[in-house]
Design a protein around this motif. Structure first.
Motif, PDB file in Angstrom:
ATOM      1  N   SER A  72      76.336  44.271  21.552  1.00  0.00           N
ATOM      2  CA  SER A  72      75.428  44.936  20.617  1.00  0.00           C
ATOM      3  C   SER A  72      74.865  43.947  19.597  1.00  0.00           C
ATOM      4  O   SER A  72      73.666  43.944  19.322  1.00  0.00           O
ATOM      5  CB  SER A  72      76.149  46.043  19.848  1.00  0.00           C
ATOM      6  N   PHE A 104      70.963  43.404  19.694  1.00  0.00           N
ATOM      7  CA  PHE A 104      70.261  43.911  18.522  1.00  0.00           C
ATOM      8  C   PHE A 104      69.565  42.771  17.772  1.00  0.00           C
ATOM      9  O   PHE A 104      68.402  42.870  17.389  1.00  0.00           O
ATOM     10  CB  PHE A 104      71.244  44.637  17.607  1.00  0.00           C
ATOM     11  N   GLY A 164      72.108  40.042  13.715  1.00  0.00           N
ATOM     12  CA  GLY A 164      72.515  41.264  14.412  1.00  0.00           C
ATOM     13  C   GLY A 164      73.898  41.714  13.957  1.00  0.00           C
ATOM     14  O   GLY A 164      74.120  42.890  13.664  1.00  0.00           O
ATOM     15  N   LEU A 170      74.776  45.187  11.875  1.00  0.00           N
ATOM     16  CA  LEU A 170      75.638  46.191  12.494  1.00  0.00           C
ATOM     17  C   LEU A 170      76.970  46.341  11.762  1.00  0.00           C
ATOM     18  O   LEU A 170      77.565  47.412  11.750  1.00  0.00           O
ATOM     19  CB  LEU A 170      75.877  45.855  13.969  1.00  0.00           C
ATOM     20  N   TYR A 174      75.967  53.329  17.403  1.00  0.00           N
ATOM     21  CA  TYR A 174      75.911  52.140  18.255  1.00  0.00           C
ATOM     22  C   TYR A 174      75.216  52.464  19.578  1.00  0.00           C
ATOM     23  O   TYR A 174      74.364  51.723  20.052  1.00  0.00           O
ATOM     24  CB  TYR A 174      77.332  51.635  18.551  1.00  0.00           C
ATOM     25  N   LEU A 178      71.533  53.147  19.093  1.00  0.00           N
ATOM     26  CA  LEU A 178      70.870  51.898  18.723  1.00  0.00           C
ATOM     27  C   LEU A 178      70.678  50.984  19.936  1.00  0.00           C
ATOM     28  O   LEU A 178      69.602  50.419  20.144  1.00  0.00           O
ATOM     29  CB  LEU A 178      71.727  51.192  17.674  1.00  0.00           C
ATOM     30  N   VAL A 194      67.028  49.824  21.076  1.00  0.00           N
ATOM     31  CA  VAL A 194      66.628  48.416  20.971  1.00  0.00           C
ATOM     32  C   VAL A 194      66.249  47.859  22.340  1.00  0.00           C
ATOM     33  O   VAL A 194      65.189  47.257  22.501  1.00  0.00           O
ATOM     34  CB  VAL A 194      67.755  47.575  20.332  1.00  0.00           C
ATOM     35  N   GLY A 229      65.132  42.032  20.592  1.00  0.00           N
ATOM     36  CA  GLY A 229      65.947  42.095  19.387  1.00  0.00           C
ATOM     37  C   GLY A 229      65.124  41.869  18.133  1.00  0.00           C
ATOM     38  O   GLY A 229      63.984  41.393  18.205  1.00  0.00           O
TER      39      GLY A 229
END
Lengths: 313, 251, 283
Positions: free
Chosen positions: C214, C218, C230, C234, C252, C255, C259, C266
């Motif tokens: 993630s 992200f 990122g 987060l 999460y 998202l 994304v 990102g």
């Protein structure tokens, strides 16, 4: 419990019977794996999408059946609703998690990320609904009847599971290889652009494959829920992880491979549990997976794709 | 001076023979043409030379070195560079970065130096940047240096690919249809550059459809049809060869 | 300032640790290796470092680097089979590796403490250790990007055939990227062990994989800033908005889907690209 049961049989015969019993148990659980893994491998083989939310669909199937039975309705209806619900959920996943990625040209990586996200969403929702509890079908949902012959015991539930798996697998095979829709599906898989040119609607094809795949996973969820009489929001994860072993064993993307892989895996797993230290089961299973990838990455029946150079994606 | 030699090379895909007992030589300091109608197996030969496909039979040598079973990167390291028929650039990277990768074969920097950004690695990078600039100037592409390569016009993308191949300073340069889709003026400009390169000692293998272009540039031409070599010789001999005429007109 | 630091210290430490894991994940993706092995490699680093100190009395100054070396060595060991695989096959193989480490960890109870994990690890690593280490690792990753290795990685990530045609050995460079990723994961595993008193096997399981992926997805997979920013966002998000903290996994999940579908490069890379395009457009 086997010792108690096998009293009176000579040692050797008892040993043989036990192995036969384990193999039978393995075969039945292999059938359930087949239901799960077929859809998993189908979607990858046809569309190059590794759908990590497939375990979530299995879990959703079990939830649907559970709440149907809770509402006082028959289990059979629960199974049908789980099949339909699993299929629709899977279609919804295709729509929300994968459709845009198809156009971006980075499906391989994107689909994994997107479906991890989708799985988190499914699992969290299920956790809320079930208040993080393990749920059980009410006693007597499935009659407990045990048949025995030649020293091997088979429960009615096992027979039901085997029959369900067999019927659904046959239906899938029929849909895929004997119908017009199946031919379209395979046409889109081999060349989406060409299939569009001859008038196939790829979106309809994605709809069909995801529905089939989800429907099978939904059914698998019900069977798993019945077999262990335990339904909870995380129940999809072990199936997802073991699903990898199954589809790699059979050859990623190969439908017949997934069937063979499931049966083999079911038996390997049962034998490992029966004869090796219990704490090592997972380590052994994943070492086998790693080993297959090392020695024969395309599995038993897969096309050579594992080591193909990645060009422009 | 190194010559690329294909010695009775055969490639079968299952029952299909894509390349049938082909022998040819690409000498240094000269432009050698390889022509043939569509499906004659030209690109297969390029893929065999560059280690992208394994041969079924035969041998490939560069100078004294046997490249028959060499992996793709070993062929690149040995000094054979290529462009791709369907342009393959690092589309997200800038034009300059695309070219800088080409120098990889000449970068002597150690892994440690590269990992920790030691002065030797930085000096090397700076040196490469200067040489990239020189290439950009040679092809008249300075103003595109910082553009993402994938966003360029078709003709410019072809040039970037050629600059990248040249950055490897190869002994043999394989150009797979380098002027496809270009007009005569652009083609002539590139043709001049190819002649310059040949004069500097590089052996050039030119795979082309544009006959006029091939006839003008090549000292020697090989003609393929159906995976088989049907003629070899200087341009005027090839143009008059009845087998070639038959293959091209499909009589 | 001091007050701010004190109040948010745990959060800052969490960010500094997670950033390291994010960089370990980032560097393999950067080279086009689709590995999610960082979780397993971090577990190896963490347990090696913690056990060396707890059982053999080795100073953490030695045991943490040894943990990093263990991460590196394990990575190099599995890079050989991994180099023969591509794409999802690499992902599945590395997932199997994570599962093997996890289950062996649970099995070897006598050494690792099994499901209970290890407790009472001396807490010796704080903000002032984590910060310079992150700067150091960030420097290495930046240096890699700017030099020979980074150019080879970028070529491999975008088109392996092109990379190979230019003489880049895909096998060798993938192994280097994977080894670097293993060293970083092992290092941060050790740091985490000495930061948080306790270790347990499941902290290096699937949730770890999801979190590090993630951060990178992200933030972005190209610039070094991507994974770091990122991670920052987060890690901070749940603290900034209470409802997000209560629905962390849900957030999460949503998202990740948003994304990868709508901003697949990102936030950082998309922003950098936008700025770059604006600059190019100007005469």
């Amino acid at each position: 419990m086997w010792e108690a049961f096998d009293v009176g049989l000579p040692d050797q015969a008892a040993g043989r019977a036990m192995i036969a019993q384990q193999l039978l148990n393995g075969l039945v659980s292999g059938g359930v794996y087949a239901l799960f893994a077929l859809g998993f491998t189908l979607v990858f083989g046809l569309h190059g999408i590794l759908n990590l939310a497939h375990g979530g669909v299995l879990m959703a199937g079990a939830f649907i059946a559970y709440y149907t039975v809770q509402a006082g309705l028959p289990l059979a209806l629960g199974l049908v609703l789980a099949i339909i619900g699993g299929g629709l959920l899977s279609v919804l996943l295709e729509f929300t998690a994968f459709r845009r990625l198809r156009r971006s040209g980075e499906v391989e990586f994107g689909a994994i990320i997107s479906s991890i996200g989708a799985n988190l969403v499914l699992v969290t929702i299920a956790q809320r609904i079930s208040h993080t509890q393990v749920m059980r079908f009410p006693f007597g949902t499935f009659p407990i009847v045990i048949y025995q012959f030649l020293g091997v015991r088979v429960s009615a539930l096992q027979l039901f599971m085997a029959a369900c798996s067999l019927v659904l697998v046959v239906i899938l095979t029929f849909c895929l290889y004997r119908t017009g829709a199946g031919r379209q599906i395979r046409a889109v898989a081999s060349n989406e652009r060409a299939a569009v040119l001859v008038g196939t609607n790829p979106n309809a094809v994605y709809f069909q494959t995801f529905f089939l795949s989800g429907a099978l996973a939904g059914a698998a969820g019900v069977l798993v829920g019945l077999a262990f009489n335990s339904i909870h929001f995380m129940m999809g994860e072990p199936y997802l992880l073991r699903g990898f072993v199954v589809i790699i064993l059979g050859g990623l993307g190969s439908v017949p491979g997934a069937m063979l892989g499931s049966l083999l895996f079911g038996m390997i797993q049962t034998l490992t549990i029966a004869y090796l230290p219990s704490g090592l089961t997972d380590a052994i299973i994943y070492s086998i997976l790693f080993l297959i990838l090392l020695v024969r990455p395309n599995g038993l029946l897969g096309k050579p794709a594992a080591g193909v150079m990645r060009g422009r994606r | 001076m190194t010559t690329l030699v294909l010695d009775h090379v055969t490639k079968r895909f299952g029952g299909l023979v894509a390349t049938n007992d082909v022998s040819l030589a690409i000498p240094p300091a000269r432009i050698t043409g390889v022509i043939g109608p569509n499906g004659a197996g030209k690109t297969t030969i390029v893929n065999l030379i560059t280690g992208m496909l394994p041969l079924t039979a035969g041998a490939i040598r560069l100078g004294g070195r046997d490249l028959t079973h060499a992996a793709a990167h070993e062929v690149g390291r040995a000094g054979i560079a290529r462009t791709f028929q369907n342009i393959r650039l690092l589309r997200e990277a800038s034009v300059a970065d695309n070219i800088m990768v080409g120098f990889h074969r000449h970068e002597a920097v150690s892994v440690t130096a590269s990992l920790f950004g030691l002065p030797s690695a930085r000096r090397e990078t700076a040196r490469i940047r200067v040489r990239t600039q020189a290439l950009l100037e040679r092809f008249g592409m300075q103003r595109f240096a910082d553009h993402p390569a994938g966003a360029l016009a078709y003709g410019h993308q072809r040039r970037v690919e050629m600059m990248r191949a040249l950055a490897t300073e190869p002994d043999i340069l394989i150009l797979d249809e380098p002027v496809a889709g270009m007009n005569d003026v652009e083609a002539r400009e590139l043709g001049d550059i190819f002649e310059d390169l040949a004069r500097s000692g590089m052996g050039i293998m030119l795979i082309e459809h544009n006959m006029r272009f091939v006839m003008r540039l090549c000292a020697n031409i090989f003609v393929l049809d159906g995976g088989r070599l049907i003629a070899e010789g200087p341009p005027d001999a090839i143009a008059a060869d009845p087998a070639v005429i038959t293959a091209y007109l499909g009589i | 300032m001091i007050k701010f630091l004190a109040a948010y210290r745990p959060l800052i430490d969490l960010f500094l640790l997670q950033s390291g894991y994010a960089l370990s994940q980032y560097i393999v993706l950067r080279a086009g290796v689709f590995s999610i092995a960082s979780a397993g490699l971090a577990a190896i680093g963490a347990y090696v470092a913690a056990l060396l100190t707890m059982r053999l009395g080795l100073s953490p100054i030695l045991s943490i680097p040894i943990g990093a070396v263990a991460g590196l060595a394990s990575a190099l060991l599995i890079s050989w089979p991994l180099a023969r695989l591509r794409g999802v096959y690499q992902a599945i193989a590395t997932l199997a590796f994570v599962q093997i480490v996890l289950s062996l960890n649970l099995y070897a109870e006598a050494v690792t403490g099994g499901a209970m994990g290890l407790n009472g690890i001396p807490s010796l690593v704080g903000t002032w250790t984590l910060l310079p280490v992150l700067i150091g690792v960030g420097y290495v990753v930046t240096a890699v990007n700017a030099n020979k290795l980074g150019r080879a990685f970028e070529a491999m990530r975008q088109d392996e055939a092109v990379a190979a045609s230019l003489g880049v050995s895909v096998t060798l460079n993938q192994s280097i990227a994977f080894g670097l990723s293993g060293a970083i994961a092992g290092l941060y595993g050790g740091l985490e062990a000495f930061h948080s008193y306790a270790l347990e096997p499941n902290q290096f399981g699937f949730a770890f994989v999801v979190a590090t992926l993630s951060y990178v997805v992200f933030g972005g997979r190209r610039s070094v800033l991507g994974p770091i920013i990122g991670t920052a966002v987060l890690v901070a998000l749940p603290e900034l908005a209470r409802p997000l903290a209560e629905n962390r996994t849900l957030a999460y999940g949503v998202l990740l889907m948003l994304v990868i579908n709508f901003m697949p490069r990102g936030i950082v890379d998309s922003l950098l690209e936008y700025v770059h395009r604006r600059r190019m457009a100007r005469p």
